[in-house]
Structure formats: structure tokens, C-alpha cells
Design an enzyme around this catalytic site. Structure first.
Site, PDB file in Angstrom:
ATOM      1  N   GLY A  54       0.831  -1.209   0.000  1.00 47.69           N
ATOM      2  CA  GLY A  54       0.000   0.000   0.000  1.00 47.69           C
ATOM      3  C   GLY A  54       0.857   1.247   0.000  1.00 47.69           C
ATOM      4  O   GLY A  54       2.071   1.179   0.153  1.00 47.69           O
ATOM      5  N   ARG A 100      -0.514  -5.180  -5.237  1.00 48.63           N
ATOM      6  CA  ARG A 100      -0.427  -6.399  -4.425  1.00 48.63           C
ATOM      7  C   ARG A 100      -0.467  -7.588  -5.369  1.00 48.63           C
ATOM      8  O   ARG A 100      -0.843  -7.465  -6.520  1.00 48.63           O
ATOM      9  CB  ARG A 100      -1.588  -6.457  -3.435  1.00 48.63           C
ATOM     10  CG  ARG A 100      -1.584  -5.286  -2.461  1.00 48.63           C
ATOM     11  CD  ARG A 100      -2.545  -5.511  -1.309  1.00 48.63           C
ATOM     12  NE  ARG A 100      -2.674  -4.317  -0.491  1.00 48.63           N
ATOM     13  CZ  ARG A 100      -1.838  -3.981   0.485  1.00 48.63           C
ATOM     14  NH1 ARG A 100      -0.816  -4.755   0.780  1.00 48.63           N
ATOM     15  NH2 ARG A 100      -2.028  -2.882   1.182  1.00 48.63           N
ATOM     16  N   GLY A 101      -0.071  -8.744  -4.847  1.00 52.08           N
ATOM     17  CA  GLY A 101      -0.046  -9.935  -5.695  1.00 52.08           C
ATOM     18  C   GLY A 101       1.087  -9.853  -6.704  1.00 52.08           C
ATOM     19  O   GLY A 101       1.974  -9.018  -6.570  1.00 52.08           O
ATOM     20  N   GLY A 105       6.367  -3.532   2.706  1.00 47.91           N
ATOM     21  CA  GLY A 105       6.129  -4.023   4.060  1.00 47.91           C
ATOM     22  C   GLY A 105       6.603  -5.455   4.240  1.00 47.91           C
ATOM     23  O   GLY A 105       7.490  -5.932   3.515  1.00 47.91           O
ATOM     24  N   ASP A 130       2.375   1.582   9.798  1.00 41.64           N
ATOM     25  CA  ASP A 130       1.953   1.129  11.134  1.00 41.64           C
ATOM     26  C   ASP A 130       3.098   1.057  12.134  1.00 41.64           C
ATOM     27  O   ASP A 130       2.859   0.823  13.313  1.00 41.64           O
ATOM     28  CB  ASP A 130       1.324  -0.275  11.054  1.00 41.64           C
ATOM     29  CG  ASP A 130       0.081  -0.307  10.204  1.00 41.64           C
ATOM     30  OD1 ASP A 130      -0.451   0.776   9.910  1.00 41.64           O
ATOM     31  OD2 ASP A 130      -0.352  -1.415   9.841  1.00 41.64           O
ATOM     32  N   ARG A 162      -3.420  -2.894  11.353  1.00 37.96           N
ATOM     33  CA  ARG A 162      -4.100  -4.184  11.219  1.00 37.96           C
ATOM     34  C   ARG A 162      -3.795  -5.087  12.404  1.00 37.96           C
ATOM     35  O   ARG A 162      -4.673  -5.740  12.936  1.00 37.96           O
ATOM     36  CB  ARG A 162      -3.676  -4.876   9.927  1.00 37.96           C
ATOM     37  CG  ARG A 162      -4.168  -4.186   8.663  1.00 37.96           C
ATOM     38  CD  ARG A 162      -3.517  -4.812   7.445  1.00 37.96           C
ATOM     39  NE  ARG A 162      -3.805  -6.244   7.362  1.00 37.96           N
ATOM     40  CZ  ARG A 162      -4.881  -6.737   6.767  1.00 37.96           C
ATOM     41  NH1 ARG A 162      -5.747  -5.937   6.191  1.00 37.96           N
ATOM     42  NH2 ARG A 162      -5.076  -8.035   6.742  1.00 37.96           N
ATOM     43  N   GLU A 219      -7.688  -0.224  12.958  1.00 34.53           N
ATOM     44  CA  GLU A 219      -8.532  -1.043  12.075  1.00 34.53           C
ATOM     45  C   GLU A 219      -8.597  -2.513  12.492  1.00 34.53           C
ATOM     46  O   GLU A 219      -9.581  -3.189  12.224  1.00 34.53           O
ATOM     47  CB  GLU A 219      -8.080  -0.923  10.612  1.00 34.53           C
ATOM     48  CG  GLU A 219      -6.674  -1.399  10.337  1.00 34.53           C
ATOM     49  CD  GLU A 219      -6.274  -1.223   8.866  1.00 34.53           C
ATOM     50  OE1 GLU A 219      -5.124  -0.841   8.622  1.00 34.53           O
ATOM     51  OE2 GLU A 219      -7.114  -1.491   7.988  1.00 34.53           O
ATOM     52  N   MET A 230      -6.655   9.308   3.060  1.00 32.91           N
ATOM     53  CA  MET A 230      -6.135  10.682   3.076  1.00 32.91           C
ATOM     54  C   MET A 230      -4.768  10.721   3.738  1.00 32.91           C
ATOM     55  O   MET A 230      -3.888  11.477   3.339  1.00 32.91           O
ATOM     56  CB  MET A 230      -7.101  11.594   3.820  1.00 32.91           C
ATOM     57  CG  MET A 230      -8.449  11.624   3.164  1.00 32.91           C
ATOM     58  SD  MET A 230      -9.507  12.870   3.831  1.00 32.91           S
ATOM     59  CE  MET A 230      -8.691  14.315   3.223  1.00 32.91           C
TER      60      MET A 230
HETATM   61  P1  ATP Z   1       1.622  -3.420   3.311  1.00 31.24           P
HETATM   62  O1  ATP Z   1       2.237  -2.977   4.597  1.00 31.24           O
HETATM   63  O2  ATP Z   1       1.113  -2.282   2.514  1.00 31.24           O
HETATM   64  O3  ATP Z   1       0.647  -4.531   3.486  1.00 31.24           O
HETATM   65  P2  ATP Z   1       3.233  -5.462   2.140  1.00 31.24           P
HETATM   66  O4  ATP Z   1       4.587  -5.450   1.554  1.00 31.24           O
HETATM   67  O5  ATP Z   1       3.039  -6.341   3.330  1.00 31.24           O
HETATM   68  O6  ATP Z   1       2.864  -3.965   2.453  1.00 31.24           O
HETATM   69  P3  ATP Z   1       1.606  -7.181   0.489  1.00 31.24           P
HETATM   70  O7  ATP Z   1       0.510  -6.804  -0.432  1.00 31.24           O
HETATM   71  O8  ATP Z   1       1.313  -8.112   1.599  1.00 31.24           O
HETATM   72  O9  ATP Z   1       2.174  -5.806   1.018  1.00 31.24           O
HETATM   73  O10 ATP Z   1       2.815  -7.817  -0.358  1.00 31.24           O
HETATM   74  C1  ATP Z   1       3.472  -7.084  -1.364  1.00 31.24           C
HETATM   75  C2  ATP Z   1       4.043  -7.991  -2.404  1.00 31.24           C
HETATM   76  O11 ATP Z   1       4.846  -9.006  -1.827  1.00 31.24           O
HETATM   77  C3  ATP Z   1       2.981  -8.662  -3.245  1.00 31.24           C
HETATM   78  O12 ATP Z   1       3.312  -8.467  -4.602  1.00 31.24           O
HETATM   79  C4  ATP Z   1       3.040 -10.107  -2.823  1.00 31.24           C
HETATM   80  O13 ATP Z   1       2.792 -10.969  -3.900  1.00 31.24           O
HETATM   81  C5  ATP Z   1       4.456 -10.288  -2.326  1.00 31.24           C
HETATM   82  N1  ATP Z   1       4.537 -11.249  -1.226  1.00 31.24           N
HETATM   83  C6  ATP Z   1       3.793 -11.218  -0.092  1.00 31.24           C
HETATM   84  N2  ATP Z   1       4.123 -12.252   0.717  1.00 31.24           N
HETATM   85  C7  ATP Z   1       5.085 -12.957   0.079  1.00 31.24           C
HETATM   86  C8  ATP Z   1       5.832 -14.149   0.381  1.00 31.24           C
HETATM   87  N3  ATP Z   1       5.669 -14.800   1.539  1.00 31.24           N
HETATM   88  N4  ATP Z   1       6.739 -14.565  -0.532  1.00 31.24           N
HETATM   89  C9  ATP Z   1       6.914 -13.909  -1.691  1.00 31.24           C
HETATM   90  N5  ATP Z   1       6.247 -12.800  -2.034  1.00 31.24           N
HETATM   91  C10 ATP Z   1       5.350 -12.314  -1.169  1.00 31.24           C
HETATM   92 MG    MG Z   2       1.594  -6.393   4.811  1.00 28.88          MG
END
Ligand code: ATP
Ligand code: MG
Length: 456
Positions: free
Chosen positions: A109, A173-174, A198, A229, A274, A328, A380
Site C-alpha cells: 500500500g 499487491r499480488g 512491508g 503502522d 491491522r 482497524e 487521506m
Molecule cells: P503493506 O504494509 O502495505 O501490506 P506489504 O509489503 O506487506 O505492504 P503485500 O501486499 O502483503 O504488502 O505484499 C506485497 C508484495 O509481496 C505482493 O506483490 C506479494 O505478492 C508479495 N509477497 C507477499 N508475501 C510474500 C511471500 N511470503 N513470498 C513472496 N512474495 C510475497
Molecule cells: Mg503487509
């Protein structure tokens, strides 16, 4: 000795050649090469960081192992003393700048400061002499989506990006499998990858690092933790957090004014968090306008003689109005469980703000009513530009990410620890999220300031 070993290129390539860094010397030639020769060379002034330099992670002398917050591994020991690797430019570097193709990717995010970090990585790479710098668009997806082209980056491109929030590169994401990402890294000839994100993103970065090791390709993977966070282990704070707490003040103040100006007014503000309630806790402490702060780490009753609703009734009777701040992730037990997941596999949470609003309205219906207003400032806040202190943090983290990659480290992330900048191995910081300790002094300070009871 350091508590953690940080992975280095020479672990896989024991014969890897190193080069003397010209980083500090370049810093000293602001006008021209000849002009600079007129000065005595004084490298110590800017100085290189020695690989053996350590920063104290933690040292606390507990008077007894039962002291609040004591984390002694040995119950008979009241001292905790741990050291970590200091970040910064090294005298020896393991990449020739002209052979580097660096890529930056931002995932997850939005968070205030992403553009500041991107900008500083680009600027520092250029100072090392790197010519090929690209941005991967829209997170890890940019490695696989055919219609997403690499974005060439230079000082000129990034000069003013920190003046606005968001990410110049876009986020998502993904995305593709790790092996496909590494295929793409090889095809593109990338040998330095800077990953901003993150815990999910860092899990991905670590997997990319492992896969590069397995294939024995010389790629440095360096993370910069992005979590609004502040839920990353071992670090003093992460970028964006300060800005979020500051920006949350506006939402809280609006909720307060609405509640205070209404007959039997109750304001609800939902803030990010979260699994960790740091933003809600700090924002409550900072504002002084919150009567009830609810966080995921601390269970509470809504109904019942000691519940939140009973306390709200007391507040309306005694003060005439009240403001609730909920993270949240708070009170998720009350909400209907769904198995919904986002593209990255994270559970989709129920909306605690909407639930509180409904329950409060129901409760007061028969007993004089209440004017309930709910504010959710999440998007925001996330889209804000970094404030001054986050701007500085981002700048130093961005610079140190580049220094770490040139020094030959990989599978690491940068952070601030006891006010010093350090490198951590990625697995250590993502093993679990950092959470508010309900027994901590800080949470009790928050309870003192809101005046709320235990709700149990
Ligand atoms: P946020 O704090 O905004 O949630 P985040 O980095 O945790 O940040 P995610 O959406 O959970 O956000 O993951 C970001 C990317 O990392 C995605 O493209 C996801 O496919 C990849 N990812 C998440 N978990 C894994 C994992 N265990 N192994 C490999 N890739 C991962
Ligand atoms: Mg995360």
C-alpha cells in the site's frame, strides 16, 4: 559480536573482487577535479564505515527479571546487550558502478515518504557513478506484465517527486512467482534491486535473494521497510509513521469538534493498524482529545457493565460528548469472519468503525439517543507527503540502501536503531510484526491520558 550475521556477496563468491570506493572523494569535488586537488585530502572527514562497526541494539539493566518489559533470555540475567551492523559507505565496494544496472520497485500500500526514498536511491546511485537506473512499475507485477515498461530514472526525473505523496512507480499487491521475478531480473541484466515495501514485500525480497543465491548470480537485493503502522521488529520507527500520526490529528480534531458541537455527540475515528495499534496509541497521546483508544493487542468488551458502551454513557452524562479512536484491527472478534483475501493473500478485515457506529446507535436508542459520526481518514493519510522528520529518515535510509548494495550485502534491509542507521538480515525483521505491549509503560501512559478503564 553482532547478534545477526548479514549476508554478503563473498559468502557465495569467496573470490569476489572488491574495488576501492570513490564515493567519499566524489563528495569532496563540488567544483572541479583540479580545484579539489588544492585541498588536503582528509577522507576521515566524511569517513567510511568499517564492516566491523557495530551499533548497540539494546542495553537495559533490569532490577529483576519480572520488571515490566523485561525480555531476558536467561532468567538470572538482568542485562540485555545486543549489537547490530552499522550502515553507511564502505571503503571497498563489490560492484563497478559502470557495470551496475539498478532497479527500484515499490509494493503493497501507499505510505508517506516512498517518493523521498526513491529519489534518494537514484541520487546516491548517480553519485557512485551508476548510469543505468530503472523503476519497475506497479510493484512485483511490473516484472511480469508485458505492457508495463521499465521507467528510466535519473536525478532529473526524481528531482521534485518528494513534493507529492504516493509512489512515482506505482504500487500493487499480488504478482508473479519468485522464480519468474528472478528470470526477469536476469533477462533485464539487473544486478542491484531495491525493494520498498512491508512484511509481504520483504518476504518476497528475501525469497528473491535466496533464489539469486541458488542460481549463483551476483545480484544485491536490499529492502527499505515501508510500514506506516511502525510494526517492524527492532527498529526505532519506520518512515511514514510520524507523518501518519501527525495527519491523524486533523481527523481526530474534526471528530472532536463534531462531537463537542452536537447534542450528545460521539465521534469515531478509525486509524491504520491491522495488527499493531501504534498509530492509534500515538495519535491518542498526541491529540489529547481521545476518550477511548481501542487497539488490536488489547481485548475489550463492548456490552456488559464494564464495556465500552457503558463508559460512553458515563462520558455523555459527565462531559456531554466523547471521541473514540479505533485501530482497524481492533475488536475483530465482534465482526463476522469472512475468508476473503486480497491479491497478496492478506485477510480482508471487517470495518470496526461501522460496527461501533451501529452498536452505539442501538445502545443509546432507548436512553436519550446519541449523535454518532464516523470518520475514516485512512486513504487521506496514506497519500500524504512525508513531513520533515520522515523526509530526513527517508533520505538517510535511501542513501544507506545504496551503500549496503555497493558494500556487497544482499538480503538485508535498512533501519534506524537507537538513533543510528543499521543493516538487518531480512528474516530477523519479518519473523513477526512488532506490536504494542499491553504491559508497556507507553500503553499505560495512553490509558492515563484518555482516562479509560479496562473494559473487561
Ligand atoms: P503493506 O504494509 O502495505 O501490506 P506489504 O509489503 O506487506 O505492504 P503485500 O501486499 O502483503 O504488502 O505484499 C506485497 C508484495 O509481496 C505482493 O506483490 C506479494 O505478492 C508479495 N509477497 C507477499 N508475501 C510474500 C511471500 N511470503 N513470498 C513472496 N512474495 C510475497
Ligand atoms: Mg503487509
Amino acid at each position: 559480536e553482532a547478534r545477526f550475521n548479514i549476508p554478503h556477496i563473498t559468502d557465495v563468491f569467496p573470490d569476489a573482487v572488491s574495488y576501492p570506493s570513490t564515493f567519499c572523494l566524489k563528495m569532496r569535488t563540488p567544483v572541479s577535479e583540479e580545484f579539489a586537488e588544492g585541498y588536503p585530502s582528509d577522507e576521515k572527514w566524511h569517513g567510511y564505515i568499517n564492516n566491523n562497526d557495530r551499533v548497540l541494539l539494546k542495553v537495559i539493566n533490569y532490577s529483576s527479571p519480572s520488571s515490566a518489559g523485561a525480555e531476558c533470555i536467561d532468567p538470572n540475567c538482568s542485562w540485555v546487550e545486543q549489537w547490530v551492523h552499522r550502515a553507511g559507505p564502505r571503503e571497498k565496494i563489490f560492484f563497478k558502478p559502470e557495470e551496475v544496472k539498478a532497479a527500484i520497485v515499490t509494493c503493497g500500500g501507499l505510505c508517506p515518504g516512498l517518493n523521498d526514498v526513491i529519489r534518494q536511491i537514484v541520487i546516491t546511485l548517480e553519485i557512485y557513478g551508476v548510469k543505468q537506473i530503472v523503476g519497475i512499475p506497479f510493484g512485483y507485477r511490473g516484472f511480469s506484465e508485458k505492457d508495463l515498461a521499465e521507467m528510466p530514472l535519473s536525478r532529473k526525473v526524481v528531482q521534485n517527486v518528494h513534493l507529492s505523496g504516493g509512489s512515482l512507480l506505482g504500487v500493487s499487491r499480488g504478482g508473479p512467482k519468485v522464480s519468474d521475478i528472478v528470470d526477469s531480473i536476469q533477462e533485464r541484466g539487473i544486478n542491484m534491486l531495491f525493494v520498498l515495501g512491508g512484511n509481504g514485500t520483504h518476504a518476497g525480497a528475501n525469497a528473491i535473494h535466496d533464489e539469486c543465491r541458488r542460481r549463483r548470480i551476483k545480484v544485491a537485493v536490499v529492502g527499505v521497510p515501508k510500514t506506516i503502522d511502525n510494526d517492524i521488529m527492532l527498529m526505532d520507527k519506520t518512515f511514514g509513521f510520524d507523518t501518519a500520526v501527525e495527519e491523524a490529528q486533523r481527523a481526530i480534531n474534526s471528530a472532536y469538534i463534531e462531537a463537542h458541537s452536537a447534542y450528545r455527540g460521539i465521534g469515531i475515528v478509525k486509524l491504520m493498524g491491522r495488527s499493531s495499534g501504534f498509530i492509534a496509541m500515538q495519535a491518542s497521546l498526541a491529540s489529547g482529545q481521545i476518550d477511548i483508544c481501542l487497539i488490536p493487542e488489547v481485548p475489550f468488551n463492548l456490552h456488559g457493565p464494564h464495556g465500552v458502551l457503558r463508559h460512553l454513557r458515563y462520558l455523555l452524562e459527565t462531559k456531554g460528548s466523547a471521541v473514540v479512536c479505533a485501530a482497524e484491527g481492533a475488536g475483530q472478534d465482534f465482526l463476522e469472519k469472512t475468508n476473503a483475501k486480497d491479491a497478496s493473500g492478506n485477510a480482508v478485515l471487517g470495518d470496526i468503525g461501522v460496527y461501533l457506529q451501529q452498536e452505539i446507535k442501538k445502545y443509546f436508542k432507548e436512553i436519550g439517543g446519541a449523535d454518532v459520526k464516523y470518520i475514516d481518514p485512512t486513504y487521506m493519510i496514506r497519500a500524504c507527503r512525508a513531513n520533515a522528520s520522515d523526509g530526513i529518515l527517508c533520505t538517510v535510509l535511501g542513501q544507506n540502501a545504496v551503500h549496503g548494495a555497493f558494500a556487497g550485502y544482499s538480503g538485508i534491509t535498512v533501519g534506524i536503531c537507537n538513533t543510528h542507521y543499521v543493516y538487518f538480515p531480512i528474516p530477523e525483521v519479518i519473523s513477526k510484526p512488532r506490536v504494542v505491549d499491553p504491559n508497556s509503560r507507553m500503553w499505560h501512559r495512553c490509558l492515563t491520558s484518555t482516562g479509560q478503564p479496562d473494559f473487561l
